[in-house]
Structures are given as C-alpha cells and as structure tokens.
Scaffold this motif. Structure first.
Motif, short mmCIF file in Angstrom:
data_model
loop_
_atom_site.label_atom_id
_atom_site.label_comp_id
_atom_site.label_asym_id
_atom_site.label_seq_id
_atom_site.Cartn_x
_atom_site.Cartn_y
_atom_site.Cartn_z
N VAL A 226 0.84 -1.20 0.00
CA VAL A 226 0.00 0.00 0.00
C VAL A 226 0.87 1.25 0.00
O VAL A 226 0.65 2.20 -0.76
N SER B 81 -4.09 -0.82 -3.37
CA SER B 81 -4.86 0.28 -2.81
C SER B 81 -5.34 -0.08 -1.40
O SER B 81 -5.45 -1.26 -1.06
N PRO B 82 -5.64 0.92 -0.55
CA PRO B 82 -6.19 0.62 0.78
C PRO B 82 -7.48 -0.19 0.70
O PRO B 82 -7.72 -1.06 1.55
N ARG C 30 -8.12 -3.98 2.32
CA ARG C 30 -9.22 -4.33 3.22
C ARG C 30 -10.09 -5.44 2.64
O ARG C 30 -10.43 -6.42 3.32
N LEU D 217 -6.03 -1.01 7.80
CA LEU D 217 -4.95 -0.05 8.04
C LEU D 217 -5.49 1.14 8.80
O LEU D 217 -6.66 1.50 8.68
N LEU E 92 1.07 5.41 8.45
CA LEU E 92 0.13 4.32 8.21
C LEU E 92 0.64 3.04 8.85
O LEU E 92 1.83 2.71 8.77
#
Length: 585
Positions: free
Chosen positions: A548, A554-555, A559, A566, A573
């Motif tokens: 990331v 990507s975040p 997830r 995160l 982060l």
C-alpha cells in the motif's frame, strides 16, 4: 564402463562455451549494425549455430519463440536438392511460416553455410562444410494490409506481407541485388529494410569466420565430437528432469479471447503424458483454426513447447537441439496450433503464450513450484504515420508475471515466448513524432494471494504529428490470468483512445487495425496483470502494508481482498492488528 572416444571433458566444455559465445557475438553484431529501433534497441532477434548435419548446437539467449524457428530453414538446406548446391559465400533468406521459414512474415530468417577452406588445417582437398550460422530478425514492415505487417485482425496470410521462399540472398560473398529489390519493393520502409538485411548478412559472415577459427584451432573432428557431447548432455538432462515427475497423464485447458463474438473464446488444451524419462504432449481438444491471425504453425508450437519444458523442468538445459527429438508433440490438423495454409498467423505469439500457460498448468499438477498465470499476452502495438518521413513504431508492452509459492510475481516484465526489451522513452521520442506521456505500474492489477501477482503496465502515447494510424494484437482482454492455490486472477488489459476534446473510447478488443489518431490524441495502453498464489488472507499484513505504501495495492484492496485493516497513527500508516485478526477470522 565404456571407453570415452570424444574430447576430454575440459576441452569439450571450452568448445561448448566458445560456440555459445559465437552465437552471442553474431547477435551483438546484428544489433549494432541494424537500422531499425526494433532490432538495435528492442533486440527482437535471435542467432544460432548449427552443425553440418543441421542440428542446433548453440542459440543465444534472445527470444524464446525463436527457439527452433531457424531449424526448418536449415533442415531444408541439408536436403539433397540444396546440399549439393551449397558453396562458400552463400547466404539464404526466407520468412514463410508454411515452408519452414519462421513463424510469421516480419521474422526474416537468414542462414549461411560455413566451409573450412582447403589448406589451413593441412587438408588440400575441397572446402569442407562444417556447419551453418543463422539469425532471425523482426523487420518493422514487410508489406501487408497495415504498416508493421503484424496486426491481429488479418484473415489470410496473403494480407500479412511478402512471403519469401528459401532462396539465395548472396553468392560468392556478394549480395544478389534482384532479391534485395524484391524485399525493398514490398516494404513501406525500404532503406530501413536494406540496412537490416545487410546487418543480418554481415553478422552471419562474422559468425562463420569465428567457427572456422575454432575448427582450425581444435580440428573439425574434435569440434564435432564436442557437439555430440553437448547434444547428448541436453537430452540426458531432460530425461533426468522428466524422471522426477510421477508417471501419469496431466490435462489442462485455457482460453483465448474470442475472434468472433458468435463463436466465442477458443480453447487451448494439452494432455502431458509422462512415462519414465519419456514425455509426450497432445493438443487434442484445442479449438478450431482462428478466423484472425492467432494461428500457430508447427515450428512456433515446437518452439513454445521446448521453451516451456526447459523453463518448468530444468532451466539449465543447454539451448540446443539435443532434447528436441526426445519430446513427442501431436496436434490435430486444422486446429489453432496446426493450421492449414493460408490461415493467418501474424499474431501467433498470443496463442503461443496460451500454449505455454496450459503446459505449465498441466505440469503444475505434479510440479507445485510452477507459478500462477502470468500476463501471457504480447500486447503488441504499432504506430505509423509521417514525421520527417514515413515511420513505423512497433512495441511490445510488458505486464506482470505469476506469483509462486515463495515469491511475489515480478512487475513489468516480458514472459514466456518473448524476451524483447522495451524501447527507451528517449529513443522513442528522438526517432518518432510521439510523446510518452505516462509510463507506470497499474495498482491492484496483480492478483491477491499469499504471494501477490506481478503488476501490469500503463503506457500513454500522445500523437505529435498531424495524424497517425494504430494497429495492435493483444490477448487477455476479457479473461484475466489465472491465480493458483486459492490466489486471485490478475486483471485483463485494454486499449483506450483519449481524444483532444476529452472523450474516451475503449477499443472493443485487442486485435485491431486502422485506428485513426489525430494530433494531440492519446492512446492509453494497459497490459494484463498476473495471478496470485495462495489464499490472500495468509499474506503477512506487513507485506500488504508495504504494498500500500509503495502504491502497488490500494487501501480498499488491502481491506477487501487481503482482509488487512490499516489505520493512520502518529508514525504514519500502520496495521490495525485487532481489526485485521477479526476480519480474517
């Protein structure tokens, strides 16, 4: 133990290395002397040495699809009708896939017989044939219905350019001007063709001189015996590698994007049979001949299979013909990988990539170290138009390689049957009226997994001249590369035209020609990603965080696919350990 009759092992190894260095030197000479960026910058060429019996004894590590592709021309030259006519200073030329000249028309093959002159080794008889030098180079244009001679939408080989039968290109050391004229007249870039053809010829002569030097130093009989050792060693290494695989029949199937919307995707299937040290590949179940140019002639099928076995079972097998006869390959006549003339073949590499995929997938049932699916698409693009003069810019866009059990896949690499370099942006912009506006990795394009698939590439090209024409052939535009052992698939690729008025048009597929681009228009090219390996929930959260931070994932994907949450903390982060454990459970 039988008494050794050949050279001692050290001498044999020295001769083997010299032969490989000669093949490499032929390639370096060809690149340095060539006119076109496709050869001198992108290294879309291969070089090889053959013995006097027409067996491949050394091939430089250039383009895997060329492995064995020069064999057909040399085999024809050792047939009686040609062999008795061979003379010092001869060079032969061909490019016809249906008569052993290569795998598609832009790849022009040249072969030169090499003779040991009378006298230098104490023999005052006639010059003696000691082998052949050969090279194959992808020429930027050999005619056909589109500039570049390599679009994916041709429907007959007669649309793809000039077909050259096996004929003399030079005799007595002098180029035959009439043959040159035929080639030049059928190319949109005649002077570039002249330069590249002469570069091929001079490289062969250099290789021939080096081979003569070797035979004078060690003696013809010693060099021939060393070649026998090399060929036998390759066959033995293949046999040992095959014996490690449990006996059985291993089947796999994958698909190429549809060539016709009504007919649907074309299956590529293989059954690999292992019996002791013997291995056979049967492509029964592979689909029909394609309507468009993705058909694979026999020489291309063989080259792909040889590459796949070498890569999957023992990359250290020497690149020579020693193991060719040890592999049995069958394919029904009239199918995609055994087409009938005049089926189109210009974009055959996309289907060859799928052949490699299914061979790997079949072997993976017994060899778990084999990685997930790679981008396995050539993603060939071609821009042409008028700048200072007429130009043709061909390029092959890299993508992701499949993840394995121990490592993530590589980003932005060529895989399988192609190994050409990208054209550096500096060379592109210096030679063509084009601007490389964007060149970057594509986040989330690699399939999620315990090991992440490699990332795709985005390359945006802006037109600086009044107009340009775009053609391409690419696969994996609808079916992404497969994940393995629970890993996710990689993303498909696509082409998008961005006009100066801001409108965007995604092209309907990867096999297109005649796309008109105006000044300021941008062609955005995105290649496929690659498959992940293993369950994404088993990936170390620290590696997900790193991806990331690096912009590879990507975040949201962290997830949703990896179940890694995160959180922004005082040190930046970080991983929310409690939320991640809860999500993964």
């Amino acid at each position: 133990m039988p008494e050794r009759t050949g050279p001692d092992p050290i001498t044999a190894q020295v001769i083997s290395n010299v032969l490989l260095s000669i093949a490499d030197e032929i390639g370096m000479s060809l690149r340095r002397a060539s006119y076109s960026t496709n050869i001198k910058e992108r290294a879309d060429c291969s070089t090889a040495l053959f013995d006097a019996r027409g067996r491949l004894v050394a091939q430089a590590e250039h383009i895997p699809i060329h492995m064995g592709s020069m064999v057909g021309a040399v085999r024809r030259l050792i047939a009686p009708e040609y062999l008795e006519q061979l003379a010092p200073g001869d060079v032969y030329i061909t490019n016809d896939p249906y008569s052993g000249g290569g795998t598609h028309l832009p790849d022009i093959t040249m072969v030169a017989p090499v003779f040991l002159p009378s006298g230098p080794d104490g023999d005052d008889g006639e010059p003696r044939l000691i082998g052949f030098t050969a090279n194959i180079a992808h020429h930027s244009d050999v005619g056909g219905h589109v500039p570049g001679s390599n679009s994916g939408d041709s429907t007959s080989i007669f649309m793809e350019g000039l077909r050259i039968p096996l004929v003399r290109f030079a005799t007595g050391g002098e180029v035959i001007s009439d043959v040159v004229a035929f080639v030049l007249l059928n190319s949109r870039l005649p002077e570039e063709r002249r330069g590249d053809l002469l570069a091929q010829t001079s490289a062969l002569r250099l290789g021939g001189a080096r081979l003569v030097e070797l035979c004078v130093k060690y003696g013809v009989e010693t060099v021939e015996a060393a070649c026998e050792d090399m060929l036998g060693y390759a066959a033995t290494r293949l046999a040992v590698a095959v014996e490690r695989i449990p006996d059985g029949r291993y089947h796999a199937q994958d698909f190429l994007d549809a060539d016709d919307a009504e007919l649907g995707p074309i299956p590529v299937a293989v059954t690999v049979t292992v019996d002791g040290s013997a291995i056979a590949l049967d492509f029964a179940g592979t689909g029909r001949e394609a309507v468009v140019a993705i058909n694979v002639v026999r020489s291309a099928l063989e080259a792909t299979v040889y590459y796949a076995l070498k890569a999957a079972l023992d990359p250290g097998i020497p690149a020579n013909g020693g193991f060719f006869d040890a592999v049995t390959i069958t394919a029904p006549e009239g199918c995609l990988v055994n087409p009938r003339e005049p089926a189109p073949v210009a974009a055959r590499t996309d289907a060859c990539q799928r052949v490699a995929d299914v061979v790997f997938a079949a072997l993976a049932q017994a060899v778990p170290e084999i990685p997930a699916g790679s981008h396995s698409s050539i993603t060939y693009v071609n821009f042409s138009g008028v700048g200072d003069g007429f130009y043709v810019y061909p390029e092959v866009i890299a993508g992701g390689s499949g993840a394995g059990p121990e490592l993530d896949g590589l980003d932005a690499v060529q895989v399988h049957v192609t190994n050409s370099s990208n054209l550096p942006i500096e060379a592109l912009e210096a030679e063509y009226p084009l601007l490389a506006e964007r060149y970057e990795l594509v986040p989330d394009s690699g399939g999620a997994g315990r090991r992440r698939g490699g990332l795709a590439v985005r390359r945006d090209i802006r037109i600086l001249s009044d107009s340009a024409e775009f053609s391409a052939h690419a696969d994996r535009q609808s079916i992404g590369p497969h994940g393995s052992h629970g890993g996710d698939d990689g993303t498909p690729g696509h082409f998008t035209v961005v006009r100066t008025d801001g409108s965007r048009e995604r092209l309907p597929g990867g096999r297109v020609s005649g796309i008109r681009l105006g000044e300021g228009d941008v062609m955005s090219i995105e290649s496929p990603g690659a498959g992940g390996y293993g369950d994404p929930r088993d990936r170390d959260p620290a590696l997900v965080l790193r991806d990331v931070v690096d912009g590879r994932v990507s975040p949201d994907a962290a997830r949703d696919r990896y179940r890694v949450h995160l959180v922004e903390g005082p040190d930046g982060l970080g991983v929310d350990e409690d939320a991640t454990v809860s999500a993964r459970s």
